[in-house]
Design a protein around this motif. Structure first.
Motif, PDB file in Angstrom:
ATOM      1  N   ILE A  94     -26.995  26.934 -27.301  1.00  0.00           N
ATOM      2  CA  ILE A  94     -27.254  25.641 -26.667  1.00  0.00           C
ATOM      3  C   ILE A  94     -28.763  25.431 -26.566  1.00  0.00           C
ATOM      4  O   ILE A  94     -29.492  26.346 -26.172  1.00  0.00           O
ATOM      5  CB  ILE A  94     -26.632  25.586 -25.258  1.00  0.00           C
ATOM      6  CG1 ILE A  94     -25.120  25.865 -25.316  1.00  0.00           C
ATOM      7  CG2 ILE A  94     -26.903  24.242 -24.591  1.00  0.00           C
ATOM      8  CD1 ILE A  94     -24.482  26.075 -23.938  1.00  0.00           C
ATOM      9  N   ALA A  95     -29.240  24.224 -26.887  1.00  0.00           N
ATOM     10  CA  ALA A  95     -30.635  23.859 -26.658  1.00  0.00           C
ATOM     11  C   ALA A  95     -30.742  23.160 -25.312  1.00  0.00           C
ATOM     12  O   ALA A  95     -29.941  22.266 -25.012  1.00  0.00           O
ATOM     13  CB  ALA A  95     -31.138  22.947 -27.769  1.00  0.00           C
ATOM     14  N   ALA A  96     -31.724  23.564 -24.507  1.00  0.00           N
ATOM     15  CA  ALA A  96     -31.995  22.921 -23.217  1.00  0.00           C
ATOM     16  C   ALA A  96     -33.389  22.307 -23.304  1.00  0.00           C
ATOM     17  O   ALA A  96     -34.391  23.012 -23.279  1.00  0.00           O
ATOM     18  CB  ALA A  96     -31.911  23.927 -22.079  1.00  0.00           C
TER      19      ALA A  96
ATOM     20  N   LEU B  58     -35.333  22.779 -34.449  1.00  0.00           N
ATOM     21  CA  LEU B  58     -34.832  23.931 -33.696  1.00  0.00           C
ATOM     22  C   LEU B  58     -33.606  23.521 -32.882  1.00  0.00           C
ATOM     23  O   LEU B  58     -32.576  24.218 -32.875  1.00  0.00           O
ATOM     24  CB  LEU B  58     -35.925  24.466 -32.775  1.00  0.00           C
ATOM     25  CG  LEU B  58     -35.529  25.555 -31.779  1.00  0.00           C
ATOM     26  CD1 LEU B  58     -35.032  26.803 -32.494  1.00  0.00           C
ATOM     27  CD2 LEU B  58     -36.702  25.895 -30.860  1.00  0.00           C
ATOM     28  N   ALA B  59     -33.687  22.379 -32.208  1.00  0.00           N
ATOM     29  CA  ALA B  59     -32.545  21.889 -31.426  1.00  0.00           C
ATOM     30  C   ALA B  59     -31.342  21.626 -32.317  1.00  0.00           C
ATOM     31  O   ALA B  59     -30.201  21.932 -31.946  1.00  0.00           O
ATOM     32  CB  ALA B  59     -32.931  20.630 -30.662  1.00  0.00           C
TER      33      ALA B  59
ATOM     34  N   ILE C 261     -26.518  20.411 -27.365  1.00  0.00           N
ATOM     35  CA  ILE C 261     -27.857  20.035 -26.906  1.00  0.00           C
ATOM     36  C   ILE C 261     -27.750  19.366 -25.542  1.00  0.00           C
ATOM     37  O   ILE C 261     -26.987  18.411 -25.355  1.00  0.00           O
ATOM     38  CB  ILE C 261     -28.545  19.081 -27.895  1.00  0.00           C
ATOM     39  CG1 ILE C 261     -28.714  19.741 -29.268  1.00  0.00           C
ATOM     40  CG2 ILE C 261     -29.905  18.634 -27.352  1.00  0.00           C
ATOM     41  CD1 ILE C 261     -29.317  18.818 -30.328  1.00  0.00           C
ATOM     42  N   VAL C 262     -28.526  19.890 -24.598  1.00  0.00           N
ATOM     43  CA  VAL C 262     -28.681  19.285 -23.275  1.00  0.00           C
ATOM     44  C   VAL C 262     -30.134  18.829 -23.181  1.00  0.00           C
ATOM     45  O   VAL C 262     -31.048  19.583 -23.545  1.00  0.00           O
ATOM     46  CB  VAL C 262     -28.370  20.295 -22.154  1.00  0.00           C
ATOM     47  CG1 VAL C 262     -28.680  19.701 -20.792  1.00  0.00           C
ATOM     48  CG2 VAL C 262     -26.915  20.748 -22.232  1.00  0.00           C
TER      49      VAL C 262
ATOM     50  N   ALA D  52     -32.422  20.426 -17.200  1.00  0.00           N
ATOM     51  CA  ALA D  52     -31.773  20.703 -18.490  1.00  0.00           C
ATOM     52  C   ALA D  52     -31.263  22.135 -18.572  1.00  0.00           C
ATOM     53  O   ALA D  52     -30.138  22.380 -19.039  1.00  0.00           O
ATOM     54  CB  ALA D  52     -32.733  20.414 -19.638  1.00  0.00           C
ATOM     55  N   LEU D  53     -32.070  23.097 -18.150  1.00  0.00           N
ATOM     56  CA  LEU D  53     -31.643  24.493 -18.248  1.00  0.00           C
ATOM     57  C   LEU D  53     -30.439  24.753 -17.357  1.00  0.00           C
ATOM     58  O   LEU D  53     -29.468  25.394 -17.792  1.00  0.00           O
ATOM     59  CB  LEU D  53     -32.786  25.437 -17.888  1.00  0.00           C
ATOM     60  CG  LEU D  53     -32.437  26.933 -17.901  1.00  0.00           C
ATOM     61  CD1 LEU D  53     -31.902  27.371 -19.262  1.00  0.00           C
ATOM     62  CD2 LEU D  53     -33.653  27.773 -17.509  1.00  0.00           C
ATOM     63  N   GLN D  54     -30.461  24.268 -16.124  1.00  0.00           N
ATOM     64  CA  GLN D  54     -29.335  24.503 -15.224  1.00  0.00           C
ATOM     65  C   GLN D  54     -28.060  23.872 -15.764  1.00  0.00           C
ATOM     66  O   GLN D  54     -26.976  24.479 -15.715  1.00  0.00           O
ATOM     67  CB  GLN D  54     -29.635  23.939 -13.831  1.00  0.00           C
ATOM     68  CG  GLN D  54     -28.525  24.167 -12.818  1.00  0.00           C
ATOM     69  CD  GLN D  54     -28.130  25.630 -12.674  1.00  0.00           C
ATOM     70  OE1 GLN D  54     -28.996  26.514 -12.641  1.00  0.00           O
ATOM     71  NE2 GLN D  54     -26.835  25.914 -12.589  1.00  0.00           N
ATOM     72  N   THR D  55     -28.167  22.684 -16.337  1.00  0.00           N
ATOM     73  CA  THR D  55     -26.991  22.036 -16.921  1.00  0.00           C
ATOM     74  C   THR D  55     -26.505  22.803 -18.139  1.00  0.00           C
ATOM     75  O   THR D  55     -25.291  22.928 -18.369  1.00  0.00           O
ATOM     76  CB  THR D  55     -27.315  20.581 -17.280  1.00  0.00           C
ATOM     77  OG1 THR D  55     -27.719  19.890 -16.090  1.00  0.00           O
ATOM     78  CG2 THR D  55     -26.108  19.875 -17.882  1.00  0.00           C
TER      79      THR D  55
END
Length: 256
Positions: A97-99, A111-112, A118-119, A184-187
């Motif tokens: 997953i991309a954050a 990269l994403a 993707i978030v 974004a990271l937490q999601t």
């Protein structure tokens, strides 16, 4: 958190592996050393049977501004066994997953696009601005993005070098989740937690079949998917999944 020479940081949270590009002073642009450390992090994720899902993010409020153009101008070799950014040509078999916070542009967007989900923060910007410098987006963006967005919109994005809000890409299904800035990271972690309750060997097979779906005719797909699915269907985790269902309990996955 493990420090890989400061350029790439990794952290294990149970079965989730968080990879952080750590060059905030250059908006997490990728030079040769960063690419190699990213490649090593992806290898470590692949080889650890206890890790089921990875997340890639960037330090300092930015995902990545792409290639380090100063390093490129010096003629620095940025190749790795997995291609650009240590992942683009050979993403991991497991889900990733991309954050995204801040910017995911040029190689950062590619990269994403190497990730499966993707978030992005709703104020993030994404794009392929390589043509501004008479460069070509050869990190997969020019053939991955047309499979995920309408042709003419990809053409406009790539030829104008525009950097657009993440909301634009969410509208066309390139971004799975939009979040408030800083979330974004937490999601992404919450999304990863939804994945790790499911069978890991089945997820590897499922990802591989979906990746190849564009290449196969429907007639080919019936046989080709069997070859990919068989290791999961023969795995210990399949037996555990059926046993857990019969016993009305949550399965305990081994990754085998």
């Amino acid at each position: 958190m493990e420090n890989r020479g400061n350029l790439v940081l990794t952290e294990k949270r149970g079965k989730i592996f968080i990879i952080t590009i750590n060059r905030p002073e250059v908006k997490n642009a990728c030079d040769g050393a960063t690419g190699m450390q990213m490649c090593q992090a992806i290898d470590a994720f692949e080889e650890d049977e206890n890790l089921f899902v990875a997340i890639i993010t960037g330090a300092g409020g930015t995902f990545s501004a792409g290639a380090d153009l100063k390093a490129a101008a010096r003629g620095e070799d940025r190749s790795t066994p997995r291609g650009g950014f240590g992942i683009m040509a050979k993403p991991p078999r497991k889900p990733i997953i991309a954050a995204i916070e801040g910017y995911a542009v040029a190689g950062g967007m590619e990269l994403a696009l190497s990730c499966d989900l993707i978030v992005a923060a709703n104020n993030a910007k994404m794009g392929l601005p390589e043509v501004r410098h008479n460069l070509v987006a050869v990190g997969g963006g020019l053939f991955r993005l047309p499979k995920r967005m309408p042709y003419h919109l990809v053409m406009e994005l790539a030829l104008t070098a525009d950097m657009l809000p993440a909301e634009h890409f969410h509208r066309f299904g390139v971004v799975n989740r939009l979040t408030e800035p800083g979330q974004a990271l937490q999601t992404a972690i919450e999304l990863a937690e939804r994945l790790i309750v499911n069978g890991p060997t089945a997820q590897i097979a499922t990802k591989e079949i979906i990746r190849h779906a564009y290449e196969w005719t429907e007639e080919e797909a019936w046989e080709k998917q069997k070859v990919i699915a068989q290791p999961a269907l023969d795995s210990e985790d399949r037996k555990e999944g059926l046993k857990a269902f019969a016993e009305k309990r949550k399965p305990i996955w081994s990754g085998k």
